[in-house]
Design an enzyme around this catalytic site. Structure first.
Site, PDB file in Angstrom:
ATOM      1  CG  ASP A  40      -8.962   2.162  -1.101  1.00 32.95           C
ATOM      2  OD1 ASP A  40      -7.993   1.990  -1.856  1.00 32.95           O
ATOM      3  OD2 ASP A  40      -8.903   2.050   0.136  1.00 32.95           O
ATOM      4  CG  ASP A  68      -2.329   0.500   0.901  1.00 36.80           C
ATOM      5  OD1 ASP A  68      -2.443   1.398   0.049  1.00 36.80           O
ATOM      6  OD2 ASP A  68      -3.305   0.024   1.519  1.00 36.80           O
TER       7      ASP A  68
END
Length: 437
Positions: A209, A149
């Site tokens: 996201d 991430d």
């Protein structure tokens, strides 16, 4: 030259730098991830139950093989003596290696999560500055997949080179372990990873996201395009991500894919038609197909969507070329768009997407579909198969017969996608296409 041959042609002194040279993800990876449904509420039981459900639901036979443990598996801190990562002993009392061994014993592969920052997005310790010890530990644990991430990155972003170096550090560390570990970058499209990640990662996220919604606008996902997007954000509606993906498909290929984020199919925020659109577009755009629902408790409807072999075959086709958007037309409350892509056997996939809230009728002209291929392809006959209809034997891909020139008067419902496979008269029979691949 084939993809593998081209990799072998890379000089030896360079090859150990490239995660893309790990022989993995030659077609987009498939599996399941904890985050979309469970968030931080995970444990060994959560992951083992999902793995068992994947096997009992026969998802493995469709290509789903990775079981990925996302954020919040971590203990409060690293090992004080070695700096190695440590799992939360209350959630994983038997340790990660034991969990990994159990996953492997079921014929599945095991994935883990970290962040190229000082902390993960869930506030646990990150891997920035700890790439070597983390990669070595993951390899010792039997990890097969790393989702990496972008939270708390200490400002080490802003140009492609800065982001490249930060993510390349983990790429080098993973390769140095000698264990094949699929490297899934999750930097949200920041600094245009499609331009720099092909040589260091097997896939890269292109946007903020996803949220489990078809097309709702959310200010937390503020960009209108991923090109030069300065704040990828999150809560990006599914149809928005499709728009984001359209221009960057040209950058993907075997071993290095645009990742449109994990699937929301089955999480309840969209209708059947919307989830069909979600699964169809992720598939034809050659995104990794990573399930994000509770696979231990699925409806027959959800299972039917995620096991449509005709659609999965498009995603996993050896040609490795994402579909291209040919046109996009505004209609009331949304748009219609036409997409097409070539397949390894000489056939083509055609998709018509309607993001509007009402039915639309349109002619699908082969002069548009086969524009790149020239006049002969535009005028010859094709056998068309509707990949969201079953034939008499219950197999996805019902024949619509021979079609030439256009597919006329196509009515498509609100938020629907229609997907066809077009087989030229000179290409093999339907049995070869759908039963012998």
């Amino acid at each position: 030259m084939s993809f593998v041959q081209s990799l072998l042609a890379v000089p030896a002194f360079v090859s150990n730098v490239y995660s893309a040279n790990n022989g993995l993800a030659l077609t987009p990876q498939m599996g399941w991830n904890t985050w979309n449904h469970f968030g931080c509420d995970i444990s060994e039981d959560t992951i083992m139950s999902a793995a068992q459900a994947m096997v009992s639901n026969n998802l493995t036979q469709f290509g789903y093989e990775y079981v990925i443990m996302d954020d919040c598996w971590h203990a409060a801190s690293r090992d004080n003596a070695t700096g190695a990562p440590v799992a939360d002993p209350s959630k994983f009392p038997n340790g990660v290696k034991d969990l990994s061994d159990k996953i492997h014993a079921m014929g599945l592969k095991f994935g883990i999560y970290s962040s190229a920052g000082t902390l993960t997005c869930g506030g646990r310790f990150g891997s920035l500055g700890y790439e070597e010890i983390d990669a070595k530990t993951y390899a010792d644990w039997g990890v097969d997949y790393l989702k990496y991430d972008n939270c708390y990155n200490e400002g080490r972003a802003g140009t492609p080179l800065i982001s490249y170096e930060r993510y390349a550090n983990m790429s080098r560390a993973l390769n140095a372990t000698g264990r094949p570990i699929l490297y899934s970058m999750c930097n949200w499209g920041e600094d245009g990873p499609w331009n720099f990640a092909q040589t260091i990662a097997n896939s890269w996220r292109i946007s903020g996201d996803i949220m489990d919604n078809f097309n709702r606008y959310d200010e937390r996902c503020p960009c209108t395009s991923v090109i030069d997007c300065k704040l990828p954000g999150y809560h990006c509606a599914m149809a928005r991500i499709i728009d984001f993906a359209a221009p960057v498909g040209q950058k993907a290929g075997s071993g290095h894919w645009n990742d449109l984020d994990m699937l929301e199919v089955g999480n309840g925020g969209m209708s059947y038609d919307e989830y069909v659109t979600h699964f169809s577009m992720w598939s034809i755009l050659k995104s990794p197909l990573i399930l994000g629902n509770d696979v231990t408790s699925m409806t027959n409807e959800t299972l039917s969507i995620i096991t449509n072999k005709a659609i999965i075959d498009i995603n996993q086709d050896a040609n490795g070329s994402p579909a291209n958007r040919l046109w996009k037309q505004s209609v009331d409350g949304g748009d219609l768009s036409l997409w097409t892509g070539g397949l390894a056997d000489g056939s083509s996939v055609i998709a018509l997407l309607n993001t509007s809230p009402s039915n639309q009728t349109v002619d699908v002209e082969f002069s548009d579909v086969f524009w790149d291929q020239g006049m002969q392809a535009q005028t010859q006959g094709y056998t068309l198969y509707d990949l969201w209809q079953k034939d008499e034997a219950g197999v996805w891909g019902k024949s619509l017969g021979s079609v030439q020139g256009s597919l006329g008067n196509v009515t498509i419902g609100a938020h629907q996608t229609k997907v066809w496979r077009a087989v030229p008269a000179t290409v093999a029979s339907r049995r070869q296409l759908f039963h012998e691949l």
